[in-house]
Design an enzyme around this catalytic site. Structure first.
Site, PDB file in Angstrom:
ATOM      1  N   CYS A  33       0.816  -1.224   0.000  1.00 52.06           N
ATOM      2  CA  CYS A  33       0.000   0.000   0.000  1.00 52.06           C
ATOM      3  C   CYS A  33       0.843   1.263   0.000  1.00 52.06           C
ATOM      4  O   CYS A  33       0.301   2.358  -0.124  1.00 52.06           O
ATOM      5  CB  CYS A  33      -0.921   0.009   1.211  1.00 52.06           C
ATOM      6  SG  CYS A  33       0.010  -0.036   2.747  1.00 52.06           S
ATOM      7  N   CYS A 104      -0.823  -5.161   6.841  1.00 58.22           N
ATOM      8  CA  CYS A 104      -0.585  -3.961   7.662  1.00 58.22           C
ATOM      9  C   CYS A 104       0.187  -4.321   8.927  1.00 58.22           C
ATOM     10  O   CYS A 104       1.019  -3.541   9.395  1.00 58.22           O
ATOM     11  CB  CYS A 104      -1.903  -3.317   8.052  1.00 58.22           C
ATOM     12  SG  CYS A 104      -3.028  -3.108   6.663  1.00 58.22           S
TER      13      CYS A 104
HETATM   14 FE1  FES Z   1      -1.295   0.381   4.405  1.00 52.16          FE
HETATM   15 FE2  FES Z   1      -2.755  -0.805   6.223  1.00 52.16          FE
HETATM   16  S1  FES Z   1      -3.369  -0.206   4.246  1.00 52.16           S
HETATM   17  S2  FES Z   1      -0.670  -0.248   6.349  1.00 52.16           S
END
Ligand code: FES
Length: 140
Positions: A33, A104
């Site tokens: 992400c 995450c």
């Molecule tokens: Fe990036 Fe959770 S979506 S750390």
């Protein structure tokens, strides 16, 4: 979809901030992400106990909750015991995370490893089982 413990650590995260005289700092990026996590530690040079730890993140709520719990779990531990604080252990302590959010939780584990790696490098020591995290983006 989130456990009460996740919600608690997300709304009231422990150990957020910086340590100005930290002697171990690690920063990692999440390839999934693009989020970033930075961990600061104050390690006692004689006893090798993590006396203080703080984190800052550009991560989502699950990253905040896992880092909050992970910092609570490593605080007061010897650096070799801190190696047992895996993302699995952190997720268990939080009563689980939704599968899409598991990536995450890796940020916290990797940032702790990056900080320990920084300490080990600076002091010329080896920490059993520790490798440089592959998403380590620490400066210097
Ligand atoms: Fe990036 Fe959770 S979506 S750390």
């Amino acid at each position: 979809m989130y456990s009460e413990k996740v919600m608690d650590h997300f709304s009231n995260p422990r150990n957020v901030g910086e340590i100005s005289d930290a002697n171990a700092v690690g920063q990692v990026g999440n390839p999934k992400c693009g989020d970033i996590m930075k961990i600061y530690m104050k390690i006692n040079d004689d006893t090798k106990v993590i006396e203080d730890v703080k984190f800052k993140t550009f991560g989502c709520g699950a990253a905040v909750a896992t880092s909050s719990m992970a910092t609570e779990l490593v605080k007061g531990k010897h650096i070799s015991e801190a190696m047992q604080v895996t993302n699995k252990a952190v997720m268990e302590a939080l009563d689980g995370l939704p599968p899409v959010k598991v990536h995450c939780s890796l940020l916290a584990e990797e940032a702790i490893h990056a900080a320990l790696w920084d300490y080990a490098e600076k002091h010329g020591i080896k920490i059993e089982g520790l490798q440089k995290p592959k998403n380590d983006i620490s400066e210097g």
